[in-house]
Design a protein around this motif. Structure first.
Motif, PDB file in Angstrom:
ATOM      1  N   LEU A  36      -4.299 -66.205 -22.349  1.00 25.94           N
ATOM      2  CA  LEU A  36      -5.422 -66.398 -21.446  1.00 25.94           C
ATOM      3  C   LEU A  36      -5.395 -67.895 -21.100  1.00 25.94           C
ATOM      4  O   LEU A  36      -5.327 -68.482 -19.725  1.00 25.94           O
ATOM      5  N   ARG A  37      -5.369 -68.645 -22.144  1.00 25.64           N
ATOM      6  CA  ARG A  37      -5.227 -70.281 -21.921  1.00 25.64           C
ATOM      7  C   ARG A  37      -4.137 -70.751 -21.263  1.00 25.64           C
ATOM      8  O   ARG A  37      -3.931 -71.586 -20.500  1.00 25.64           O
ATOM      9  N   SER A  38      -2.864 -70.062 -21.557  1.00 22.30           N
ATOM     10  CA  SER A  38      -1.695 -70.477 -20.978  1.00 22.30           C
ATOM     11  C   SER A  38      -1.685 -70.063 -19.512  1.00 22.30           C
ATOM     12  O   SER A  38      -0.925 -70.843 -18.686  1.00 22.30           O
ATOM     13  N   ALA A  39      -2.242 -69.106 -19.122  1.00 15.36           N
ATOM     14  CA  ALA A  39      -2.451 -68.708 -17.557  1.00 15.36           C
ATOM     15  C   ALA A  39      -3.322 -69.785 -16.840  1.00 15.36           C
ATOM     16  O   ALA A  39      -3.224 -69.541 -15.740  1.00 15.36           O
ATOM     17  N   ALA A  40      -4.110 -70.166 -17.638  1.00 21.98           N
ATOM     18  CA  ALA A  40      -4.989 -70.932 -16.891  1.00 21.98           C
ATOM     19  C   ALA A  40      -5.690 -72.309 -17.669  1.00 21.98           C
ATOM     20  O   ALA A  40      -6.703 -72.501 -18.107  1.00 21.98           O
ATOM     21  N   PRO A  41      -4.640 -73.086 -18.041  1.00 23.92           N
ATOM     22  CA  PRO A  41      -4.946 -74.317 -18.869  1.00 23.92           C
ATOM     23  C   PRO A  41      -5.843 -75.416 -18.385  1.00 23.92           C
ATOM     24  O   PRO A  41      -6.213 -76.294 -19.056  1.00 23.92           O
ATOM     25  N   ASP A  42      -6.209 -75.477 -17.105  1.00 20.05           N
ATOM     26  CA  ASP A  42      -6.936 -76.433 -16.476  1.00 20.05           C
ATOM     27  C   ASP A  42      -8.512 -75.889 -16.748  1.00 20.05           C
ATOM     28  O   ASP A  42      -9.249 -76.917 -16.544  1.00 20.05           O
ATOM     29  N   LEU A  43      -8.829 -74.793 -16.886  1.00 15.20           N
ATOM     30  CA  LEU A  43     -10.145 -74.498 -17.240  1.00 15.20           C
ATOM     31  C   LEU A  43     -10.787 -74.797 -18.338  1.00 15.20           C
ATOM     32  O   LEU A  43      -9.927 -75.217 -19.523  1.00 15.20           O
ATOM     33  N   HIS A  44     -11.736 -75.150 -18.306  1.00 17.18           N
ATOM     34  CA  HIS A  44     -12.603 -75.529 -19.542  1.00 17.18           C
ATOM     35  C   HIS A  44     -13.382 -74.482 -20.586  1.00 17.18           C
ATOM     36  O   HIS A  44     -13.997 -73.896 -20.092  1.00 17.18           O
ATOM     37  N   TRP A  45     -12.773 -74.393 -21.708  1.00 17.15           N
ATOM     38  CA  TRP A  45     -12.881 -73.201 -22.409  1.00 17.15           C
ATOM     39  C   TRP A  45     -13.837 -73.611 -23.860  1.00 17.15           C
ATOM     40  O   TRP A  45     -13.529 -74.576 -24.405  1.00 17.15           O
ATOM     41  N   ARG A  46     -14.891 -72.894 -23.918  1.00 15.97           N
ATOM     42  CA  ARG A  46     -15.605 -73.076 -25.143  1.00 15.97           C
ATOM     43  C   ARG A  46     -15.588 -71.731 -25.972  1.00 15.97           C
ATOM     44  O   ARG A  46     -16.047 -70.632 -25.524  1.00 15.97           O
ATOM     45  N   TRP A  58      -5.647 -76.325 -32.550  1.00 15.46           N
ATOM     46  CA  TRP A  58      -6.063 -75.935 -31.311  1.00 15.46           C
ATOM     47  C   TRP A  58      -6.930 -77.196 -30.708  1.00 15.46           C
ATOM     48  O   TRP A  58      -8.013 -77.035 -30.273  1.00 15.46           O
ATOM     49  N   ALA A  59      -6.576 -78.230 -30.961  1.00 17.62           N
ATOM     50  CA  ALA A  59      -7.179 -79.712 -30.577  1.00 17.62           C
ATOM     51  C   ALA A  59      -6.953 -80.134 -29.155  1.00 17.62           C
ATOM     52  O   ALA A  59      -6.751 -81.128 -28.772  1.00 17.62           O
ATOM     53  N   ALA A  60      -6.872 -78.954 -27.925  1.00 22.35           N
ATOM     54  CA  ALA A  60      -6.591 -79.209 -26.790  1.00 22.35           C
ATOM     55  C   ALA A  60      -7.888 -79.715 -26.198  1.00 22.35           C
ATOM     56  O   ALA A  60      -8.966 -79.411 -26.809  1.00 22.35           O
ATOM     57  N   SER A  61      -7.754 -80.796 -25.540  1.00 26.79           N
ATOM     58  CA  SER A  61      -9.037 -81.410 -24.935  1.00 26.79           C
ATOM     59  C   SER A  61     -10.064 -80.630 -24.034  1.00 26.79           C
ATOM     60  O   SER A  61     -11.281 -80.878 -23.948  1.00 26.79           O
ATOM     61  N   ALA A  62      -9.526 -79.533 -23.507  1.00 25.51           N
ATOM     62  CA  ALA A  62     -10.212 -78.891 -22.603  1.00 25.51           C
ATOM     63  C   ALA A  62     -10.602 -77.453 -23.390  1.00 25.51           C
ATOM     64  O   ALA A  62     -11.209 -76.705 -22.913  1.00 25.51           O
ATOM     65  N   THR A  63     -10.506 -77.416 -24.733  1.00 26.23           N
ATOM     66  CA  THR A  63     -11.055 -76.314 -25.448  1.00 26.23           C
ATOM     67  C   THR A  63     -12.017 -76.684 -26.662  1.00 26.23           C
ATOM     68  O   THR A  63     -11.730 -77.317 -27.604  1.00 26.23           O
ATOM     69  N   ALA A  64     -13.230 -76.315 -26.548  1.00 29.81           N
ATOM     70  CA  ALA A  64     -14.341 -76.496 -27.644  1.00 29.81           C
ATOM     71  C   ALA A  64     -14.260 -75.562 -28.474  1.00 29.81           C
ATOM     72  O   ALA A  64     -14.504 -74.228 -27.943  1.00 29.81           O
ATOM     73  N   LEU A  65     -14.421 -75.551 -29.859  1.00 31.05           N
ATOM     74  CA  LEU A  65     -14.837 -74.716 -30.735  1.00 31.05           C
ATOM     75  C   LEU A  65     -16.040 -74.763 -31.372  1.00 31.05           C
ATOM     76  O   LEU A  65     -16.336 -75.648 -31.893  1.00 31.05           O
ATOM     77  N   VAL A  66     -16.810 -73.668 -31.555  1.00 28.72           N
ATOM     78  CA  VAL A  66     -18.017 -73.529 -32.028  1.00 28.72           C
ATOM     79  C   VAL A  66     -18.057 -72.454 -33.094  1.00 28.72           C
ATOM     80  O   VAL A  66     -18.446 -71.339 -32.734  1.00 28.72           O
ATOM     81  N   PRO A  67     -18.115 -72.851 -34.500  1.00 25.50           N
ATOM     82  CA  PRO A  67     -18.113 -71.999 -35.632  1.00 25.50           C
ATOM     83  C   PRO A  67     -19.415 -71.565 -35.742  1.00 25.50           C
ATOM     84  O   PRO A  67     -20.492 -72.196 -35.763  1.00 25.50           O
ATOM     85  N   ARG A  68     -19.870 -70.235 -35.435  1.00 21.83           N
ATOM     86  CA  ARG A  68     -21.189 -69.764 -35.402  1.00 21.83           C
ATOM     87  C   ARG A  68     -21.231 -68.557 -36.041  1.00 21.83           C
ATOM     88  O   ARG A  68     -22.266 -68.209 -36.998  1.00 21.83           O
ATOM     89  N   PHE A  69     -20.167 -67.466 -35.942  1.00 20.10           N
ATOM     90  CA  PHE A  69     -20.603 -66.081 -36.586  1.00 20.10           C
ATOM     91  C   PHE A  69     -20.482 -65.728 -38.102  1.00 20.10           C
ATOM     92  O   PHE A  69     -19.446 -66.426 -38.404  1.00 20.10           O
ATOM     93  N   HIS A  70     -21.290 -65.147 -38.593  1.00 23.11           N
ATOM     94  CA  HIS A  70     -21.183 -64.734 -40.038  1.00 23.11           C
ATOM     95  C   HIS A  70     -20.873 -62.921 -39.801  1.00 23.11           C
ATOM     96  O   HIS A  70     -21.328 -62.331 -39.084  1.00 23.11           O
TER      97      HIS A  70
END
Length: 373
Positions: A36-46, A58-70
């Motif tokens: 999905l990201r390769s198809a739209a690398p300009d969008l801002h993903w969280r 995955w240290a892409a500037s437009a991708t934020a990672l939020v560890p949350r789920f147990h």
């Protein structure tokens, strides 16, 4: 790992991607998002992911990672997260949605979700009479949900329930640098997680048959578990049978693989997909597209979604039953005509590019971004 509550300055709202079982760069969830990201690398993903997730690449500037789920509490956590996100103005995307996610979004919203706010992608969806009635009620309460399915059957089930915004998206993944065709055949391949619905017992039967008949055909088998490294009871027993087979030309791939390592499995192979007809009659496997991209012919079972692609493109062989004899005969036939099948697989891969396959979803995400706040 990037932690963020806000997108970059002057950027549109996040697309909040909810993936409770995403733990590492290996596996279906991670590969799906890479596509999905390769198809739209300009969008801002969280990405909202498992609390133990480790995604160093995955240290892409437009991708934020939020560890949350147990794992134990992920459904309750998802419900609370949907409630929080729907109070904002961004877009919520569930790439591996289930019936639970439909119900949870409905409950979290406390009313009709606004247009352009929630997007759900279904890879499987079973509908009996009772669920059909509940889906119809959900469709009446939530007319603006944007839904996607991997197969025409899933799309039709959602439309039959009364949902208006339903489209098909094929799960074509991004091509890592290691992907590409090799010069000739080198091994049979069973790729992906070892699971009963993926016909792992047929792979074990085939290897035992190869050993008993004195065959010399090489075969590589990936033996990773599910998101959490687990195996169902049947697959656990099949793994023991596989290890005890004594087949000299068997390679077991048990290590966790990153995207490039996984892609490197495919060149020069015949990809075996003896998947359950009952489970895969109406859902698609991304492994099929990984194989085609690498020029690897596919052997699969009649009546599955993968068989429809193989039959339409000629990029492999379709068998009626996944007996070890039938699998071996098909494998030998594929090896005998490998150059021709390899070329057909590469031609077929051109039809299934990430940008084209993901376009229905990406276009709707972009349209939602342009909506008035």
């Amino acid at each position: 790992m990037i932690l963020a509550d806000r997108p970059p300055a002057s950027a549109p709202d996040w697309i909040d991607v909810v993936e409770p079982t995403l733990v590492s760069e290996a596996g279906h969830c991670a590969a799906l998002f890479r596509g999905l990201r390769s198809a739209a690398p300009d969008l801002h993903w969280r990405l909202w992911i498992d609390h133990r997730a480790r995604l160093p690449g995955w240290a892409a500037s437009a991708t934020a990672l939020v560890p949350r789920f147990h794992r134990r509490w992920r459904k309750l956590q998802a419900l609370l997260l949907y409630r929080r996100l729907l109070r904002g103005t961004g877009r919520v995307l569930v790439p591996t949605a289930s019936y639970f996610d439909l119900r949870a979004l409905d409950l979290a919203a406390g009313g009709a979700v606004a247009p352009g706010r929630a997007f759900l992608y279904f890879h499987k969806l079973r509908v009996d009479a009772a669920r059909a009635r509940r889906l119809a009620a959900l469709a009446r309460r939530q007319p603006h949900l944007e839904l996607f399915g991997t197969s025409e059957e899933i799309v039709q089930r959602l439309r039959d329930a009364g949902f208006s915004h339903v489209r098909q998206v094929l799960p074509v993944l991004a091509a890592p640098a290691a992907a590409g065709a090799s010069g000739g055949f080198r091994t049979l391949l069973s790729a992906g997680a070892a699971r009963a619905d993926k016909g792992f017992t047929h792979i074990a039967d085939l290897v035992i048959h190869l050993a008993r008949t004195g065959a010399r055909l090489p075969i590589a088998v990936q033996t990773s578990g599910d998101h959490y490294g687990r195996y169902d009871d049947r697959t656990r027993a099949d793994l023991e049978r596989l290890r005890a087979s004594g087949y000299a030309h068997l390679t077991l791939v048990s290590d966790t693989l990153d995207g490039a390592q996984y892609a490197a499995l495919f060149p020069g192979t015949v990809c075996l997909q003896p998947y359950s007809r009952a489970e895969y009659a109406d859902k698609m496997s991304a492994i099929t597209f990984d194989a085609l991209r690498a020029g690897a012919p596919v052997i699969t079972v009649a009546g599955t979604s993968m068989a429809a692609i193989v039959a339409a493109t000629g990029a492999g062989l379709v068998i009626e039953q996944a007996s070890p004899e039938a699998l071996l005969a098909a494998a030998q036939a594929a090896v005998a005509q490998y150059p021709a099948l390899q070329q057909k697989a590469l031609v077929a891969a051109v039809q299934y590019q990430p940008a084209q396959s993901w376009a229905p979803l990406v276009e709707r995400l972009r349209a939602a971004d342009a909506r008035p706040r």
